[in-house]
Design an enzyme around this catalytic site. Structure first.
Site, PDB file in Angstrom:
ATOM      1  N   GLY A   1       1.121  -1.026   0.120  1.00  0.00           N
ATOM      2  CA  GLY A   1       0.273  -0.066   0.216  1.00  0.00           C
ATOM      3  C   GLY A   1       0.918   1.358  -0.048  1.00  0.00           C
ATOM      4  O   GLY A   1       0.702   2.167   1.123  1.00  0.00           O
ATOM      5  N   ALA A   2       1.602   1.621  -1.297  1.00  0.00           N
ATOM      6  CA  ALA A   2       2.554   2.783  -1.550  1.00  0.00           C
ATOM      7  C   ALA A   2       1.798   3.803  -1.726  1.00  0.00           C
ATOM      8  O   ALA A   2       1.401   4.280  -2.722  1.00  0.00           O
ATOM      9  CB  ALA A   2       3.342   2.186  -2.086  1.00  0.00           C
ATOM     10  N   GLY A   3       0.026   4.475  -1.058  1.00  0.00           N
ATOM     11  CA  GLY A   3      -0.169   5.309  -1.352  1.00  0.00           C
ATOM     12  C   GLY A   3       0.157   6.374  -0.649  1.00  0.00           C
ATOM     13  O   GLY A   3       0.848   6.343  -0.467  1.00  0.00           O
TER      14      GLY A   3
ATOM     15  N   ASN B   1     -17.877  10.701   7.904  1.00  0.00           N
ATOM     16  CA  ASN B   1     -17.558  10.517   6.057  1.00  0.00           C
ATOM     17  C   ASN B   1     -18.618   9.621   5.457  1.00  0.00           C
ATOM     18  O   ASN B   1     -19.160  10.284   4.066  1.00  0.00           O
ATOM     19  CB  ASN B   1     -17.037   8.479   6.494  1.00  0.00           C
ATOM     20  CG  ASN B   1     -14.665   8.901   6.656  1.00  0.00           C
ATOM     21  OD1 ASN B   1     -15.526  10.276   7.658  1.00  0.00           O
ATOM     22  ND2 ASN B   1     -14.259   8.505   6.259  1.00  0.00           N
TER      23      ASN B   1
ATOM     24  N   LYS C   1     -11.632   7.196  16.422  1.00  0.00           N
ATOM     25  CA  LYS C   1     -11.096   7.729  15.636  1.00  0.00           C
ATOM     26  C   LYS C   1     -12.740   7.204  14.713  1.00  0.00           C
ATOM     27  O   LYS C   1     -12.771   7.781  13.899  1.00  0.00           O
ATOM     28  CB  LYS C   1      -9.841   7.609  14.933  1.00  0.00           C
ATOM     29  CG  LYS C   1      -9.760   7.507  13.625  1.00  0.00           C
ATOM     30  CD  LYS C   1      -8.806   7.720  13.267  1.00  0.00           C
ATOM     31  CE  LYS C   1      -8.794   8.645  11.948  1.00  0.00           C
ATOM     32  NZ  LYS C   1      -7.611   8.474  10.589  1.00  0.00           N
TER      33      LYS C   1
ATOM     34  N   ALA D   1      -2.671  13.247   4.555  1.00  0.00           N
ATOM     35  CA  ALA D   1      -1.804  13.439   2.973  1.00  0.00           C
ATOM     36  C   ALA D   1      -2.624  12.802   1.922  1.00  0.00           C
ATOM     37  O   ALA D   1      -3.037  11.916   2.260  1.00  0.00           O
ATOM     38  CB  ALA D   1      -0.420  11.959   3.002  1.00  0.00           C
TER      39      ALA D   1
ATOM     40  N   SER E   1     -12.320  10.764   3.002  1.00  0.00           N
ATOM     41  CA  SER E   1     -11.900  10.133   2.424  1.00  0.00           C
ATOM     42  C   SER E   1     -12.724   8.804   1.741  1.00  0.00           C
ATOM     43  O   SER E   1     -12.842   8.533   0.674  1.00  0.00           O
ATOM     44  CB  SER E   1     -11.096   8.914   2.971  1.00  0.00           C
ATOM     45  OG  SER E   1     -11.692   8.479   4.048  1.00  0.00           O
TER      46      SER E   1
HETATM   47  O1  KPL Z   1     -10.254  11.289   8.200  1.00  0.00           O
HETATM   48  C1  KPL Z   1     -11.178  11.619   8.011  1.00  0.00           C
HETATM   49  C2  KPL Z   1     -11.316  10.611   6.774  1.00  0.00           C
HETATM   50  O2  KPL Z   1     -11.815  11.496   5.779  1.00  0.00           O
HETATM   51  O3  KPL Z   1     -11.579   9.596   6.354  1.00  0.00           O
HETATM   52  C3  KPL Z   1     -11.759  12.955   8.300  1.00  0.00           C
HETATM   53  C4  KPL Z   1     -11.843  13.276   9.956  1.00  0.00           C
HETATM   54  C5  KPL Z   1     -13.225  12.716   8.041  1.00  0.00           C
HETATM   55  C6  KPL Z   1     -11.504  14.179   7.662  1.00  0.00           C
HETATM   56  O4  KPL Z   1     -11.276  14.353   6.550  1.00  0.00           O
END
Ligand code: KPL
Length: 284
Positions: free
Chosen positions: A10-12, A181, A173, A122, A243
């Site tokens: 996983g070299a993203g 998300n 998290k 990133a 993401s």
């Molecule tokens: O971790 C994130 C993601 O997009 O996966 C957040 C905290 C929502 C930041 O965009």
């Protein structure tokens, strides 16, 4: 100079950033990719710093240290062919969003699995990997004893800390990701656009209260603050494309199964219903 070789899948963006820190600490890093090729990447920071990262291709040598930075949904396919190459005392370091990616591809019991929970950010453009945030990264495996190599890595990884209760950090998290998300993916909006003072914020509140219901059943001292933390992070990352929305826009599989899906599977085991998460998962 550390002698360990780290293999990377996983070299993203996040995998390459982690690899650059392992390289800085003096480890040898080799990439395992479908094409079997070496990779050349460039990291770019907002202050103008740049750094080239060269990741030589792995051969078919055995694997003692494996950094898993593929998307959660790709773990099974990526890991399965490597299992016969894992040494019995191998260590896997998981750098992924969501939880439960190894449940479907269990590794031998002798393999030590460590998890990273990071607020670094990133993203990758056609040419470069743009490092937007270097904050805190927690590492742990649920035990008290850090692996030997961690001391070499700490000076080269800003904000990296050993965490004894990494599962709770992962839940913290995941709780926020399970609110922000999928809603950004549903509404095709940036994180900050969830704070509309209306329907989207009501949905945030429903999702957050279900997360708190589940996690207070798991942790009696759970702070019931998922809505507040989700609002804070939506504000702090207002301009971000989450993401999950990025995956939807790129036509990639999302991590829903390892975020909201993981919550739902855990709730089912405890006999709890999470109707807002259920319905959002169906909609997506
Ligand atoms: O971790 C994130 C993601 O997009 O996966 C957040 C905290 C929502 C930041 O965009």
């Amino acid at each position: 100079m550390p002698a360990d070789i780290w293999h990377l899948i996983g070299a993203g963006s996040m995998g390459t950033l982690a690899a650059s820190r392992l390289l800085a600490a003096g480890f040898d890093v080799r990439v395992i990719s479908r094409q079997g090729r070496s990779l050349q990447r460039r990291l770019r920071w907002a202050d103008g710093r740049q750094q080239g990262v060269t990741l030589p291709a792995a051969g078919d040598e055995s694997i003692r240290r494996l950094l898993v930075a593929v998307k959660a949904g790709d773990t099974r396919l990526a890991l399965q062919p490597l299992l016969p190459r894992l040494c019995s005392d191998a260590q896997i370091l998981r750098l992924q969003n969501g939880m439960g990616s190894l449940d479907e591809e269990p590794v031998p019991a002798s393999v030590r699995v460590l998890h990273l929970v990071t607020t670094d950010g990133a993203w990758r453009s056609a040419e470069d990997i743009h490092v937007v945030a270097e904050n805190d990264t927690l590492i742990g495996d649920g035990g008290d004893i850090p692996p030997r190599w961690l001391a070499d890595l700490l000076p080269h990884w800003p904000g990296l800390k050993w965490c004894q209760d990494i599962e709770r950090a992962q839940w913290q998290k995941l709780a926020v990701n399970a609110v922000i998300n999928p809603l950004t993916a549903l509404h095709r909006c940036r994180n900050g656009e969830l704070l509309d003072g209306a329907e989207r914020e009501q949905k945030m509140a429903q999702l957050a209260s279900e997360v708190d219901k589940l996690l207070s059943a798991c942790y009696p001292d759970w702070p019931m603050d998922t809505l507040q933390r989700s609002r804070d992070i939506a504000r702090q990352t207002a301009a971000n494309t989450s993401s999950m929305l990025a995956d939807v826009l790129a036509g990639r599989e999302t991590e829903l199964h390892f975020i909201n899906g993981y919550l739902l599977r855990r709730a089912q085991r405890l006999g709890l219903a999470l109707p807002a998460h259920q319905s959002l998962t169906c909609q997506l």
